[in-house]
Design an enzyme around this catalytic site. Structure first.
Site, short mmCIF file in Angstrom:
data_model
loop_
_atom_site.label_atom_id
_atom_site.label_comp_id
_atom_site.label_asym_id
_atom_site.label_seq_id
_atom_site.Cartn_x
_atom_site.Cartn_y
_atom_site.Cartn_z
N ASN A 138 0.86 -1.18 0.00
CA ASN A 138 0.00 0.00 0.00
C ASN A 138 0.90 1.24 0.00
O ASN A 138 1.47 1.61 1.03
CB ASN A 138 -0.88 -0.03 1.26
CG ASN A 138 -1.85 1.13 1.31
OD1 ASN A 138 -1.82 2.03 0.45
ND2 ASN A 138 -2.72 1.13 2.31
N ARG A 175 -2.45 -2.06 -3.56
CA ARG A 175 -3.72 -1.39 -3.29
C ARG A 175 -3.77 -0.13 -4.16
O ARG A 175 -2.83 0.67 -4.16
CB ARG A 175 -3.79 -1.00 -1.82
CG ARG A 175 -5.05 -0.24 -1.53
CD ARG A 175 -4.98 0.40 -0.17
NE ARG A 175 -6.21 1.13 0.05
CZ ARG A 175 -6.28 2.23 0.76
NH1 ARG A 175 -5.20 2.73 1.32
NH2 ARG A 175 -7.43 2.84 0.92
N HIS A 178 -13.20 1.59 0.68
CA HIS A 178 -13.06 0.51 1.68
C HIS A 178 -13.57 -0.83 1.13
O HIS A 178 -13.91 -1.73 1.89
CB HIS A 178 -13.89 0.80 2.96
CG HIS A 178 -13.31 1.84 3.85
ND1 HIS A 178 -14.11 2.70 4.58
CD2 HIS A 178 -12.05 2.18 4.15
CE1 HIS A 178 -13.35 3.52 5.28
NE2 HIS A 178 -12.10 3.22 5.04
N ARG A 226 -13.24 13.80 9.06
CA ARG A 226 -14.07 14.15 7.90
C ARG A 226 -15.51 14.39 8.34
O ARG A 226 -16.02 13.73 9.25
CB ARG A 226 -14.06 13.01 6.87
CG ARG A 226 -12.71 12.79 6.23
CD ARG A 226 -12.84 11.88 5.01
NE ARG A 226 -11.54 11.38 4.61
CZ ARG A 226 -11.23 10.09 4.56
NH1 ARG A 226 -12.11 9.15 4.89
NH2 ARG A 226 -10.02 9.72 4.18
N GLU A 256 -7.29 -6.38 4.95
CA GLU A 256 -7.25 -6.00 3.54
C GLU A 256 -6.06 -6.64 2.83
O GLU A 256 -6.15 -7.00 1.66
CB GLU A 256 -7.19 -4.46 3.43
CG GLU A 256 -8.54 -3.84 3.77
CD GLU A 256 -8.45 -2.38 4.18
OE1 GLU A 256 -7.96 -2.13 5.31
OE2 GLU A 256 -8.86 -1.51 3.42
#
Ligand code: ADP
Length: 394
Positions: free
Chosen positions: A8, A89, A178, A237, A380
């Site tokens: 990633n 990713r 996600h 956020r 993940e």
């Protein structure tokens, strides 16, 4: 057994895991933070060795070189040819990618083409892809997109109520993110339920957060949208807000759209409401000390999640299961309890003893609960490695 590297690459960071497949055993993992700085942090862990170094790492090339060298120097592999595949990713796959894909020149061009949809992330992901290809030219690589799991959404789920040509000309629509996590967690729940056509609501609650409604193994709706800014209230956020706030604040505070977007991404959410922190551990501490804005932040956080779960319950025609994942979903017993309490009208109930746990994979609902609830720690990297094995047949 085959060793697969899951990568990633961010704009100033790099995370990796070397995984033995198909047994899914983590042989080594690590991350590099603050790439480009004099005091970059290099963490490298394997079964019998842990390293943490602070050193200057000028760029991603040097960072990736450190990782590759580390794997042999630390004796995790004898030879680089042991690495049978790499999974990268990639944040945004736009409408071009509804599944992971073997990387070739054409794929790289396509990812470049959609980089305007994720200008902070896709270029960094691409840089990782290119540098690994230079350094390990004989190892095939696969791109795994955060968005592709949600490409199964119907138009009525992904079109916004704005002029249709915004979608046609500029690709303005809900993409969702996600996806790798939602896919991994929903597959685990299907295994727990022993049901392939299960109706599952996955709540990924980390610093970023999103919920996904899954039916027959497919995403039918999710809370993030064109960008990860919308949906739930997150660490920093804002989640769903009235878009008319933006021009209003721009005039009142004489601020540019970019500055306001930055505030909505980095200074809002739990941090903005509480004025204390984006970290739910600090919010919980504040609640204990009677901090009113922490109490408000937590109430708003759980209320929003509960209202999306209720809405997806209806959309699915009755969910079989609700799964919690991500840092908060896995570790905060309080948050899980408060969310499920708000859903009492759906006859869903936690077993408070089972819920009193951090990060274990387990059922946490009471026997009499109409909807089963689970904690499923996300993974993940393993999901990425599974796609590498599937696509490379290795
Ligand atoms: P990211 O979205 O960056 O991948 P994570 O999924 O790792 O984030 O989640 C990080 C968040 O998890 C932290 O910001 C914090 O809010 C929350 N968290 C971590 N540990 C705990 C804990 N023990 N109790 C409550 N919340 C926690």
């Amino acid at each position: 057994m085959n060793k697969v590297l899951s990568v990633n690459a961010g704009s100033s960071s790099l995370k990796f895991k070397l995984i033995n497949m198909p047994k899914e055993i983590i042989l080594s993992e690590g991350n590099i933070e603050r790439i480009g700085k004099k005091d970059a942090i290099f963490n490298f862990n394997s079964i019998n060795r842990k390293e943490k170094k602070i050193l200057e790492i000028e760029n991603h090339q040097i960072a990736i070189n450190l990782v590759i060298k580390g794997l042999t120097e630390f004796g995790i592999i004898k030879n680089l040819s042991e690495i049978k595949g790499i999974g990268h990713r990639v944040v945004h796959g736009g409408e071009m990618f509804n599944d992971s894909v073997l990387i070739n020149e054409d794929v790289i061009k396509k990812i470049e083409k959609i980089s305007d949809l994720a200008p902070l992330h896709n270029p960094a992901n691409l840089m990782g892809i290119k540098i690994f290809k230079e350094m390990l030219p004989d190892v095939d690589a696969v791109a795994v997109f955060d968005t592709s799991f949600h490409q199964s959404m119907s138009q009525e789920a992904y079109i916004y109520g704005v002029p249709y040509e915004w979608y046609e000309k500029y690709g303005v629509r809900k993409y969702g993110f996600h996806g790798t996590s939602h896919k991994y967690v929903s597959r685990r729940v299907e295994e727990f339920l022993d049901k392939k056509d299960a109706k599952i609501i996955v709540c990924h609650l980390g610093n970023g957060g999103s919920i996904c409604a899954v039916r027959n193994g497919k995403s039918i709706d999710t809370t993030m949208g064109f960008t990860p800014l919308t949906g739930l209230i997150m660490g920093t956020r804002c989640g769903d807000i009235d878009p008319a706030i933006i021009p209003f604040i721009s005039t009142k505070m004489e601020r540019s759209i970019n500055e306001i977007e930055n505030d909505l991404n980095k200074k809002s959410g739990l941090l903005g409401i509480s004025g204390v922190s984006n970290d739910s551990r600090d919010i919980e501490e504040g609640i204990k000390n009677g901090n009113k804005r922490c109490i408000l932040a937590q109430k708003m956080f759980t209320r929003k999640i509960a209202s999306y779960i209720a809405s997806y319950h209806v959309l699915l025609g009755g969910a079989d299961a609700i799964a919690f994942t991500g840092g908060i979903g896995e570790k905060s017993a309080l948050t899980r309890a408060q969310i499920v309490e708000r859903l009492a009208v759906l006859d869903v109930k936690l077993d408070m003893k089972l819920n009193d746990v951090r990060g274990d994979e387990r059922l946490i609902s009471a026997n009499e609960s109409k909807i089963k609830c689970f904690i499923i720690p996300t993974n993940e990297e393993v999901m990425i490695a599974r796609d590498v094995v599937r696509l490379l047949n290795c």
